[in-house]
Scaffold this active site. Structure first.
Site, PDB file in Angstrom:
ATOM      1  N   HIS A  17     -30.917 -62.733 -53.514  1.00  0.00           N
ATOM      2  CA  HIS A  17     -29.816 -63.007 -52.582  1.00  0.00           C
ATOM      3  C   HIS A  17     -30.363 -63.267 -51.178  1.00  0.00           C
ATOM      4  O   HIS A  17     -31.112 -62.459 -50.649  1.00  0.00           O
ATOM      5  CB  HIS A  17     -28.847 -61.825 -52.549  1.00  0.00           C
ATOM      6  CG  HIS A  17     -28.027 -61.715 -53.786  1.00  0.00           C
ATOM      7  ND1 HIS A  17     -28.562 -61.368 -55.021  1.00  0.00           N
ATOM      8  CD2 HIS A  17     -26.720 -61.985 -54.022  1.00  0.00           C
ATOM      9  CE1 HIS A  17     -27.620 -61.397 -55.925  1.00  0.00           C
ATOM     10  NE2 HIS A  17     -26.497 -61.768 -55.375  1.00  0.00           N
TER      11      HIS A  17
ATOM     12  N   LEU B 160     -23.820 -57.832 -49.943  1.00  0.00           N
ATOM     13  CA  LEU B 160     -22.397 -57.477 -49.794  1.00  0.00           C
ATOM     14  C   LEU B 160     -21.580 -58.727 -50.083  1.00  0.00           C
ATOM     15  O   LEU B 160     -21.997 -59.838 -49.760  1.00  0.00           O
ATOM     16  CB  LEU B 160     -22.184 -56.995 -48.353  1.00  0.00           C
ATOM     17  CG  LEU B 160     -20.778 -56.794 -47.839  1.00  0.00           C
ATOM     18  CD1 LEU B 160     -20.705 -55.494 -47.056  1.00  0.00           C
ATOM     19  CD2 LEU B 160     -20.400 -57.948 -46.964  1.00  0.00           C
TER      20      LEU B 160
HETATM   21  N1  LIG Z   1     -27.261 -60.718 -48.960  1.00  0.00           N
HETATM   22  C1  LIG Z   1     -26.020 -61.095 -49.323  1.00  0.00           C
HETATM   23  O1  LIG Z   1     -25.110 -60.282 -49.461  1.00  0.00           O
HETATM   24  N2  LIG Z   1     -25.806 -62.432 -49.530  1.00  0.00           N
HETATM   25  C2  LIG Z   1     -24.570 -62.927 -49.878  1.00  0.00           C
HETATM   26  N3  LIG Z   1     -23.412 -62.291 -50.055  1.00  0.00           N
HETATM   27  C3  LIG Z   1     -22.451 -63.219 -50.405  1.00  0.00           C
HETATM   28  O2  LIG Z   1     -21.285 -63.006 -50.613  1.00  0.00           O
HETATM   29  N4  LIG Z   1     -23.014 -64.458 -50.458  1.00  0.00           N
HETATM   30  C4  LIG Z   1     -24.339 -64.328 -50.128  1.00  0.00           C
HETATM   31  O3  LIG Z   1     -25.215 -65.208 -50.038  1.00  0.00           O
END
Ligand SMILES: NC(=O)NC1=NC(=O)NC1=O
Length: 173
Positions: free
Chosen positions: A67, A121
């Site tokens: 992510h 998140l």
């Molecule tokens: N580190 C993150 O929480 N990334 C993300 N959360 C999301 O809802 N989309 C993302 O790219």
């Protein structure tokens, strides 16, 4: 898109459509495809989650590491996946000022140093003031359940992405 359409997809089509339900983890969609036919759309979602839950901790942390940081360098460089781009923009993270981005970068770095995986998140349930507040809170009161909490966010993101895909008009797919 209905269950019949999903169950009729061959491997390539299924992974093309569902490969980014879990950010940058097309392998999960590949594994879920082999569980077809799906009785309904909730059943499909259940298989995505069951795959994640069955992984060893190292595999689960690997999913988190796929992510991109919230309001991180990929958002600035425009190299996010389409889904992530929509989610992060929708949470107002594109309109953070330099100070806000710097503060988030520092908090993200502290979180990663503390837990060994990035802060994840579901941005669609959050906004640019709530993200740093939640991050700072988690750094103050670290939990042995942090991995579980983070995987819960991965599942929320996956649910929202699946809902978007299943609402999609089959003619467009
Ligand atoms: N580190 C993150 O929480 N990334 C993300 N959360 C999301 O809802 N989309 C993302 O790219």
């Amino acid at each position: 898109m209905d269950t019949e359409k999903v169950n009729s997809m061959d491997f390539g089509e299924f992974v093309d459509v569902f490969g980014n339900v879990t950010e940058r983890c097309p392998l999960i969609a590949a594994a879920v495809w082999s569980q077809r036919p799906f009785s309904d759309l909730e059943d499909l979602e259940k298989h995505f989650f069951a795959f994640i839950d069955a992984l060893p901790q190292s595999g689960q942390e690997g999913i988190l590491r796929c992510h991109p940081d919230l309001a991180g360098s990929e958002l600035q460089r425009g190299t996010l996946t389409a889904e992530s781009q929509r989610e992060q923009s929708g949470a107002g993270l594109r309109s953070l000022g330099a100070d806000g981005r710097l503060r988030l970068a520092e908090l993200n770095a502290q979180y990663r140093a503390r837990f060994g995986f990035p802060f994840v998140l579901a941005a669609r349930f959050s906004d640019r003031t709530a993200v740093p507040r939640e991050l700072a809170r988690l750094l103050l009161c670290p939990s042995a359940q942090e991995l579980r909490t983070a995987l819960g966010e991965v599942k929320k993101i996956g649910s929202l992405r699946l809902a978007d895909l299943l609402r999609a008009d089959p003619a467009k797919l």
